[in-house]
Design a protein around this motif. Structure first.
Motif, PDB file in Angstrom:
ATOM      1  N   ALA A  42       0.739  -1.205  -0.182  1.00  0.00           N
ATOM      2  CA  ALA A  42      -0.138   0.485  -0.109  1.00  0.00           C
ATOM      3  C   ALA A  42       1.097   1.284   0.291  1.00  0.00           C
ATOM      4  O   ALA A  42       1.167   1.966   1.268  1.00  0.00           O
ATOM      5  CB  ALA A  42      -1.207   0.297   1.067  1.00  0.00           C
ATOM      6  N   LEU A  43       0.885   2.057  -0.944  1.00  0.00           N
ATOM      7  CA  LEU A  43       2.059   2.577  -1.271  1.00  0.00           C
ATOM      8  C   LEU A  43       1.777   4.345  -1.351  1.00  0.00           C
ATOM      9  O   LEU A  43       2.224   5.499  -1.015  1.00  0.00           O
ATOM     10  CB  LEU A  43       2.341   2.536  -2.511  1.00  0.00           C
ATOM     11  N   ASN A  44       0.334   4.616  -0.984  1.00  0.00           N
ATOM     12  CA  ASN A  44      -0.465   5.484  -1.435  1.00  0.00           C
ATOM     13  C   ASN A  44      -1.592   5.895   0.235  1.00  0.00           C
ATOM     14  O   ASN A  44      -2.121   6.221  -0.612  1.00  0.00           O
ATOM     15  CB  ASN A  44      -0.560   6.502  -3.216  1.00  0.00           C
ATOM     16  N   PRO A  45      -1.225   5.975   1.123  1.00  0.00           N
ATOM     17  CA  PRO A  45      -2.390   6.045   1.542  1.00  0.00           C
ATOM     18  C   PRO A  45      -2.724   7.371   1.864  1.00  0.00           C
ATOM     19  O   PRO A  45      -2.124   8.008   1.652  1.00  0.00           O
ATOM     20  CB  PRO A  45      -2.020   5.814   3.383  1.00  0.00           C
ATOM     21  N   GLY A  46      -4.400   7.484   2.508  1.00  0.00           N
ATOM     22  CA  GLY A  46      -4.462   8.125   2.340  1.00  0.00           C
ATOM     23  C   GLY A  46      -4.563   9.331   3.622  1.00  0.00           C
ATOM     24  O   GLY A  46      -3.961   8.960   4.312  1.00  0.00           O
ATOM     25  N   PRO A  47      -4.938  10.868   3.338  1.00  0.00           N
ATOM     26  CA  PRO A  47      -4.806  11.980   4.096  1.00  0.00           C
ATOM     27  C   PRO A  47      -4.749  11.554   5.861  1.00  0.00           C
ATOM     28  O   PRO A  47      -4.253  11.663   6.888  1.00  0.00           O
ATOM     29  CB  PRO A  47      -5.598  13.116   3.921  1.00  0.00           C
TER      30      PRO A  47
END
Length: 265
Positions: free
Chosen positions: A62-67
């Motif tokens: 998971a390279l781009n978790p959200g804010p």
């Protein structure tokens, strides 16, 4: 193969930081609430994320978790401001900047700013908060703009202090510029109470009302030079105006610098 060659061969190559590595290191490290670190399950429960998703982050899947998850991770892992920004960058996200506190005249930060202001002598220097109030100024600024000292408001001084028309050689031009800039500023602030209070006061002054009702807007200064008159000698001199915003995330202020030009005593 020599001993040195063997030593070099066994040194692990340095790697670019990754989100997986950063989260894993911070999770297993001590925090004030968890001196022995956290398990993945504990981190998942504390951040209201699934155990599987935390595992994916730490395994580089998971390279781009959200804010939302990034903010939660930053809070649970007790990241400081720099580490929080680093976490966002590793996830290829842009962090929401923290809302800085206004610089107060008697704060420790203000005393450090005062050191900067005095170091700029003989040039004019002042620190202003976001609302155009003077937080502090050096002696050269105070002499050039008599009556506009600590706690003074730039626009109120410009229209209500008779000395402003004496020391600003091209008062009408400067007044028009500042009213246009204040109109632009007033549209950008969330709390309008202070703006309404100031407009109520200045609305009683004919020159301000005339310029305000013209409804012109200015962003920045198209002309960096301002001509001032020395109130003691009556000599006219140029000042080159420069403005900078603070770069510290904790406190917000503007730095006004007036570089002395031709004719300055």
């Amino acid at each position: 193969m020599s001993d040195n060659d063997i030593a070099v061969a066994t040194v692990e190559l340095l790697r670019t930081p990754t989100l997986a590595e950063f989260v894993r290191e911070r999770r297993t490290g001590p925090t004030p609430k968890h001196p022995a670190g956290l398990t993945r399950k504990q981190l998942a429960e504390a951040t209201h994320a699934s155990l599987g998703y935390i595992a994916k982050i730490e395994q580089g899947e998971a390279l781009n978790p959200g804010p939302a998850i990034l903010d939660s991770l930053a809070g649970v892992l007790c990241l400081d401001a720099a580490e929080r920004v680093h976490l966002y960058h590793l996830a290829q996200q842009r962090p929401t900047p923290p809302i800085p506190e206004p610089l107060r005249p008697n704060s420790t930060a203000a005393s450090m700013v005062r050191t900067t202001l005095d170091a700029l002598l003989p040039h004019l220097a002042a620190a202003l908060d976001e609302g155009w109030y003077i937080v502090d100024c050096n002696s050269a600024f105070g002499e050039a703009f008599p009556g506009l000292g600590r706690g003074g408001h730039v626009l109120r001084w410009l229209f209500t202090d008779p000395r402003a028309r004496i020391v600003i050689e091209e008062w009408e031009q400067e007044a028009r510029l500042m009213v246009g800039r204040f109109r632009a500023y007033a549209a950008a602030v969330n709390d309008r109470d202070e703006i309404d209070l100031l407009l109520g006061d200045l609305g009683e002054h004919a020159d301000f009302r005339r310029l305000w009702e013209d409804a012109h807007v200015r962003i920045g200064r198209p002309e960096f030079r301002i001509r001032l008159r020395n109130p003691k000698t009556a000599s006219v001199f140029d000042v080159i105006v420069q403005r900078y915003r603070s770069t510290t995330p904790q406190f917000t202020h503007q730095l006004f610098i007036g570089l002395l030009g031709a004719g300055a005593a």
